[in-house]
Scaffold this active site. Structure first.
Site, mmCIF file in Angstrom:
data_model
loop_
_atom_site.group_PDB
_atom_site.id
_atom_site.type_symbol
_atom_site.label_atom_id
_atom_site.label_comp_id
_atom_site.label_asym_id
_atom_site.label_seq_id
_atom_site.Cartn_x
_atom_site.Cartn_y
_atom_site.Cartn_z
ATOM 1 C CD GLU A 152 -37.503 113.527 79.446
ATOM 2 O OE1 GLU A 152 -36.549 114.096 79.641
ATOM 3 O OE2 GLU A 152 -38.386 112.704 78.941
ATOM 4 C CB THR A 198 -41.464 119.717 71.526
ATOM 5 O OG1 THR A 198 -40.874 118.996 71.030
ATOM 6 C CG2 THR A 198 -42.269 118.718 72.822
HETATM 7 P P1 ADP Z 1 -37.719 113.011 72.129
HETATM 8 O O1 ADP Z 1 -38.688 113.693 71.011
HETATM 9 O O2 ADP Z 1 -37.577 112.347 71.261
HETATM 10 O O3 ADP Z 1 -38.369 112.432 72.984
HETATM 11 P P2 ADP Z 1 -36.797 115.199 73.391
HETATM 12 O O4 ADP Z 1 -37.737 116.219 72.182
HETATM 13 O O5 ADP Z 1 -37.472 114.893 74.291
HETATM 14 O O6 ADP Z 1 -36.756 113.953 72.356
HETATM 15 O O7 ADP Z 1 -35.639 116.121 74.061
HETATM 16 C C1 ADP Z 1 -34.813 117.042 72.392
HETATM 17 C C2 ADP Z 1 -34.736 118.408 73.419
HETATM 18 O O8 ADP Z 1 -34.235 118.409 74.445
HETATM 19 C C3 ADP Z 1 -33.845 119.181 71.925
HETATM 20 O O9 ADP Z 1 -34.532 120.293 72.079
HETATM 21 C C4 ADP Z 1 -31.853 118.879 72.895
HETATM 22 O O10 ADP Z 1 -31.710 120.170 72.402
HETATM 23 C C5 ADP Z 1 -32.548 118.752 74.109
HETATM 24 N N1 ADP Z 1 -31.322 118.244 75.122
HETATM 25 C C6 ADP Z 1 -30.703 118.511 76.684
HETATM 26 N N2 ADP Z 1 -30.083 117.531 76.183
HETATM 27 C C7 ADP Z 1 -29.916 116.765 75.594
HETATM 28 C C8 ADP Z 1 -29.662 115.610 75.223
HETATM 29 N N3 ADP Z 1 -28.561 114.980 76.603
HETATM 30 N N4 ADP Z 1 -29.916 114.337 74.786
HETATM 31 C C9 ADP Z 1 -30.992 114.745 73.790
HETATM 32 N N5 ADP Z 1 -32.050 115.799 74.380
HETATM 33 C C10 ADP Z 1 -30.995 117.113 74.991
#
Ligand code: ADP
Length: 307
Positions: free
Chosen positions: A128, A181
């Site tokens: 995270e 974000t």
């Molecule tokens: P969400 O808003 O759905 O929680 P996040 O913003 O936490 O998604 O995560 C997305 C970010 O994490 C993107 O920048 C993405 O490129 C990066 N990332 C790296 N590895 C992964 C992965 N295995 N799965 C999803 N996102 C990833």
């Protein structure tokens, strides 16, 4: 090669009043992963299907989370990771958390469980940190423990699994817009008034009590956010209209899922959750925007083995 195929669930974080501390695990929305132990002494992302994400171990949250776990493991092992993405990155329903939590859970399983769930949360938080710059646990905790979770403390980490009332069903809409974000974080104020704090901690206490006593009205009354939602909701098209409509159709409560743009509504029973989904669809069909809608029971198990 020992390997396992898993379902890595999507999650809804914050749940209105619990910014960075509350979250819950979905049952029908999530990724699939195949994790294998190897003799290579290396962590490798060998396949990503369904999304354009980095294959480099140190740029992929799954790779970073597994490396954090292996740094605390006494023997040398290698791990191959295949990711079958179904949750869109940046949706606000824990796309990165599903990969981090799924990967560490599967490696721990293959190593015959040397680590506690609490330790797995800590490793997954490293993923995270890579995704958002902030090692928050409100998505990885429910993905790993299942059901509803509360992060009582970050230092030291103290994650508590709450009770899941059996009739709760989640409806989630993911409008296909990009909310950076950085924008959704920069919009938040870092100071809250005592009046807001009193309302917010009253609601957190009410929600936790409502979950344990299966008091659906109390859950509904407590799903309120006086601190973050008024600021962030302006980034989400039709947020106020959706909220008004779903409450009118019988949802217990409605708010922003994680940092958005997804919106969640919690209902008692699948029938209401489906009516709520139709109401959201009606509002969104007029916007011309693309969107996904999910209706899901709460998954009280978390990551699970498939096949
Ligand atoms: P969400 O808003 O759905 O929680 P996040 O913003 O936490 O998604 O995560 C997305 C970010 O994490 C993107 O920048 C993405 O490129 C990066 N990332 C790296 N590895 C992964 C992965 N295995 N799965 C999803 N996102 C990833």
């Amino acid at each position: 090669m020992k390997s396992v195929k898993i379902f890595a669930p999507a999650t809804v974080a914050n749940l209105s009043c619990g910014f960075d501390v509350l979250g819950c695990c979905l049952d029908t929305v999530g990724d699939e992963m195949k994790i294998s132990l190897t003799n290579s002494n290396e962590v490798k992302i060998t396949k990503i299907d369904g999304a354009n994400l980095p294959l480099e171990t140190h740029k992929n949250v799954a790779g970073v989370a597994v490396e954090a776990l292996l740094a605390s493991y006494e023997k040398k092992v290698g791990v191959d990771i295949e990711i079958y993405k179904k949750i869109k990155a940046g949706s606000g329903i824990g796309s990165s958390a599903a990969s981090s939590a799924g990967a560490v859970w599967a490696v721990n399983h293959l190593l015959e469980n040397p680590f506690t769930a609490q330790e797995l949360v800590q490793f997954a938080m490293e993923g995270e940190k890579l995704a958002s710059g902030n090692a928050h646990a409100d998505n990885v905790a429910p993905a790993l423990l299942g059901g509803f979770t509360l992060v009582r403390s970050y230092e030291p980490l103290d994650v508590i699994k709450l009770h899941t009332p059996k009739d709760l069903v989640m409806t989630v809409i993911h409008p296909q817009i990009e909310v950076k974000t950085s924008d959704s974080r920069s919009i938040i104020k870092h100071n809250v008034s005592l009046k807001q704090a009193i309302q917010q901690w009253g609601n957190v206490g009410g929600l936790v009590t409502g979950l344990f006593t299966e008091d659906y009205d109390l859950i509904g009354r407590s799903l309120q956010d006086v601190i973050i939602e008024p600021l962030r909701s302006i980034l989400i098209p039709e947020f106020d209209t959706v909220k008004k409509e779903v409450i009118a159709k019988g949802a217990l409560g409605c708010g922003i899922s994680g940092s958005g743009p997804s919106i969640f509504a919690l209902s008692k029973g699948e029938q209401t959750a489906n009516i709520v989904a139709e109401a959201i669809q009606e509002v969104y069909s007029k916007t011309g925007l693309d969107y996904d809608i999910h209706v899901s029971k709460i998954n009280s198990q978390g990551v699970k083995i498939i096949d």
